[in-house]
Motif scaffolding. Structure first.
Motif, mmCIF file in Angstrom:
data_model
loop_
_atom_site.group_PDB
_atom_site.id
_atom_site.type_symbol
_atom_site.label_atom_id
_atom_site.label_comp_id
_atom_site.label_asym_id
_atom_site.label_seq_id
_atom_site.Cartn_x
_atom_site.Cartn_y
_atom_site.Cartn_z
ATOM 1 N N ARG A 240 0.906 -1.197 -0.062
ATOM 2 C CA ARG A 240 0.085 -0.060 -0.046
ATOM 3 C C ARG A 240 0.943 1.195 0.007
ATOM 4 O O ARG A 240 0.643 2.234 -0.620
ATOM 5 N N GLU A 241 1.700 1.545 0.861
ATOM 6 C CA GLU A 241 2.747 2.459 0.838
ATOM 7 C C GLU A 241 3.206 2.577 -0.502
ATOM 8 O O GLU A 241 3.652 3.585 -1.069
ATOM 9 N N TYR A 242 3.809 1.536 -1.103
ATOM 10 C CA TYR A 242 4.704 1.549 -2.538
ATOM 11 C C TYR A 242 3.640 2.146 -3.487
ATOM 12 O O TYR A 242 4.051 3.046 -4.198
ATOM 13 N N LEU A 243 2.522 1.643 -3.466
ATOM 14 C CA LEU A 243 1.290 2.314 -4.371
ATOM 15 C C LEU A 243 0.939 3.764 -4.201
ATOM 16 O O LEU A 243 0.973 4.413 -5.091
ATOM 17 N N LYS A 244 1.151 4.137 -2.766
ATOM 18 C CA LYS A 244 0.815 5.628 -2.715
ATOM 19 C C LYS A 244 2.170 6.331 -3.245
ATOM 20 O O LYS A 244 1.838 7.625 -3.748
ATOM 21 N N ASN A 245 3.119 5.973 -3.043
ATOM 22 C CA ASN A 245 4.421 6.655 -3.596
ATOM 23 C C ASN A 245 4.361 6.729 -5.184
ATOM 24 O O ASN A 245 4.671 7.829 -5.709
ATOM 25 N N HIS B 280 1.754 9.344 -6.267
ATOM 26 C CA HIS B 280 2.086 10.616 -6.238
ATOM 27 C C HIS B 280 3.261 10.945 -7.533
ATOM 28 O O HIS B 280 3.064 12.132 -7.776
ATOM 29 N N LYS B 281 4.267 10.144 -7.641
ATOM 30 C CA LYS B 281 5.305 10.353 -8.380
ATOM 31 C C LYS B 281 4.828 10.468 -9.997
ATOM 32 O O LYS B 281 5.382 11.195 -10.611
ATOM 33 N N VAL B 282 3.721 9.559 -10.206
ATOM 34 C CA VAL B 282 3.407 9.589 -11.504
ATOM 35 C C VAL B 282 2.192 10.803 -11.710
ATOM 36 O O VAL B 282 2.247 11.338 -12.662
ATOM 37 N N ARG B 283 1.317 11.006 -10.654
ATOM 38 C CA ARG B 283 0.339 11.855 -10.693
ATOM 39 C C ARG B 283 0.904 13.418 -11.152
ATOM 40 O O ARG B 283 0.360 14.142 -11.688
ATOM 41 N N THR B 284 1.824 13.679 -10.335
ATOM 42 C CA THR B 284 2.641 15.073 -10.544
ATOM 43 C C THR B 284 2.829 15.361 -11.812
ATOM 44 O O THR B 284 2.502 16.573 -12.433
ATOM 45 N N PRO B 285 3.778 14.690 -12.431
ATOM 46 C CA PRO B 285 4.158 14.854 -13.849
ATOM 47 C C PRO B 285 3.165 15.138 -14.988
ATOM 48 O O PRO B 285 2.668 15.693 -16.064
ATOM 49 N N LEU B 286 2.094 13.877 -14.719
ATOM 50 C CA LEU B 286 1.026 13.796 -15.387
ATOM 51 C C LEU B 286 -0.036 15.059 -15.473
ATOM 52 O O LEU B 286 -0.243 15.410 -16.495
ATOM 53 N N LEU C 249 -4.855 5.772 -13.191
ATOM 54 C CA LEU C 249 -4.291 6.092 -11.776
ATOM 55 C C LEU C 249 -5.473 6.129 -10.804
ATOM 56 O O LEU C 249 -5.517 5.683 -9.579
ATOM 57 N N ASN C 250 -6.702 6.686 -11.260
ATOM 58 C CA ASN C 250 -7.715 6.988 -10.257
ATOM 59 C C ASN C 250 -8.252 5.367 -9.984
ATOM 60 O O ASN C 250 -8.857 5.319 -8.795
ATOM 61 N N ASP C 251 -8.357 4.577 -10.944
ATOM 62 C CA ASP C 251 -8.757 3.184 -10.893
ATOM 63 C C ASP C 251 -7.881 2.484 -9.769
ATOM 64 O O ASP C 251 -8.488 1.816 -9.045
ATOM 65 N N VAL C 252 -6.581 2.686 -9.806
ATOM 66 C CA VAL C 252 -5.542 1.735 -8.988
ATOM 67 C C VAL C 252 -5.981 2.274 -7.575
ATOM 68 O O VAL C 252 -5.973 1.773 -6.530
ATOM 69 N N GLN C 253 -5.943 3.706 -7.410
ATOM 70 C CA GLN C 253 -6.431 4.501 -6.152
ATOM 71 C C GLN C 253 -7.563 3.847 -5.684
ATOM 72 O O GLN C 253 -7.657 3.760 -4.339
ATOM 73 N N SER C 254 -8.692 3.715 -6.437
ATOM 74 C CA SER C 254 -9.950 3.213 -5.751
ATOM 75 C C SER C 254 -9.988 2.024 -5.422
ATOM 76 O O SER C 254 -10.356 1.667 -4.386
ATOM 77 N N MET C 255 -9.308 0.961 -6.000
ATOM 78 C CA MET C 255 -8.806 -0.382 -5.645
ATOM 79 C C MET C 255 -8.205 -0.121 -4.274
ATOM 80 O O MET C 255 -8.658 -1.202 -3.166
ATOM 81 N N GLN C 256 -7.171 0.496 -4.047
ATOM 82 C CA GLN C 256 -6.508 0.640 -2.900
ATOM 83 C C GLN C 256 -7.539 1.137 -1.664
ATOM 84 O O GLN C 256 -7.446 0.490 -0.582
ATOM 85 N N LYS C 257 -8.305 2.374 -2.082
ATOM 86 C CA LYS C 257 -9.364 2.827 -1.048
ATOM 87 C C LYS C 257 -10.338 1.519 -0.648
ATOM 88 O O LYS C 257 -10.920 1.556 0.494
ATOM 89 N N LEU D 293 -13.239 3.994 0.580
ATOM 90 C CA LEU D 293 -13.921 4.559 -0.571
ATOM 91 C C LEU D 293 -15.256 5.127 -0.354
ATOM 92 O O LEU D 293 -16.177 4.512 0.212
ATOM 93 N N GLU D 294 -15.254 6.488 -0.678
ATOM 94 C CA GLU D 294 -16.694 7.151 -0.529
ATOM 95 C C GLU D 294 -17.079 7.727 -1.796
ATOM 96 O O GLU D 294 -16.503 8.116 -2.495
ATOM 97 N N LEU D 295 -18.418 7.680 -1.777
ATOM 98 C CA LEU D 295 -18.929 8.425 -3.020
ATOM 99 C C LEU D 295 -19.477 9.652 -2.818
ATOM 100 O O LEU D 295 -19.933 10.282 -1.895
#
Length: 207
Positions: free
Chosen positions: A7-12, A15-21, A59-67, A73-75
């Motif tokens: 989970r910590e790895y996915l969070k990092n 974040h690293k992919v989201r910023t340049p994207l 990226l949002n899908d991956v984050q949603s899976m983690q939540k 996960l909240e709607l």
């Protein structure tokens, strides 16, 4: 402990992919409003925008899976127009369908409400994922249709007052190769893909 490390790895990574994207997406948005492009350049820009939007959705899908795994996960429920949501999703694939010579069609039955209450972002992601797969496995000249229908049903605890709830169904149909009944049972396993040979165009990770 292993799950926590993952989970910590996915969070990092997220974040690293989201910023340049985000920077890339902002740059494309700025260029989109420029008048210094010919028609060919603008089509290429639309393809870039579609690709960046797809990466954001992934990226949002991956984050949603983690939540979901963490029970967090909240709607976000709010009034929105489903017609506008579908139109927005269509626009993100504009460049891709032009390049592949694919026809996108959308139809709404007259009884679909003009406004609904729901999580517009999540609904757009679902429709976007379905359209993305349909486009991926469609060849030149094929047609992809999105049909939206509505049915009114009585809410059980308020049936006496005559209140009704509207059930909206969104169907994405394509003319691609299809999936065998045996492989349909495998679709919702994590990181599962159809065996090479039946659907060789697929290049996803089976999320």
């Amino acid at each position: 402990e292993a799950n926590e490390m993952r989970r910590e790895y996915l969070k990092n990574i997220f974040h690293k992919v989201r910023t340049p994207l985000n920077s890339l997406t902002m740059g494309i948005d700025i260029l989109e409003y420029s008048n210094n492009f010919n028609e060919s350049d603008r089509e290429s820009l639309l393809m870039m925008k579609g690709a960046s939007d797809f990466m954001c959705d992934t990226l949002n899908d991956v984050q949603s899976m983690q939540k979901i795994e963490e029970g967090k996960l909240e709607l976000s429920l709010a009034p929105f127009s489903l017609r506008e949501a579908v139109t927005k999703v269509f626009s993100t694939f504009h460049g891709t369908v032009i390049a592949k010579d694919i026809v996108l069609k959308k139809t709404f039955t007259p009884n679909v409400p003009s406004m609904l209450v729901g999580d517009r972002c999540r609904i757009e992601h679902v429709i976007s994922n379905l359209l993305s797969n349909a486009i991926k496995f469609s060849s030149n000249g094929m047609t992809i249709s999105v049909n939206v229908t509505a049915d009114s049903i009585h809410i059980m605890d308020t049936i006496i007052s005559g209140n009704k709830e509207t059930v909206v169904t969104v169907t994405v149909s394509d003319q691609g190769p299809g999936i065998s009944a045996e492989n349909q049972r495998k679709l919702f396993g994590n990181f599962v893909q159809i065996q090479p040979g039946e659907m060789q165009q697929g290049q996803g990770s089976g999320l």
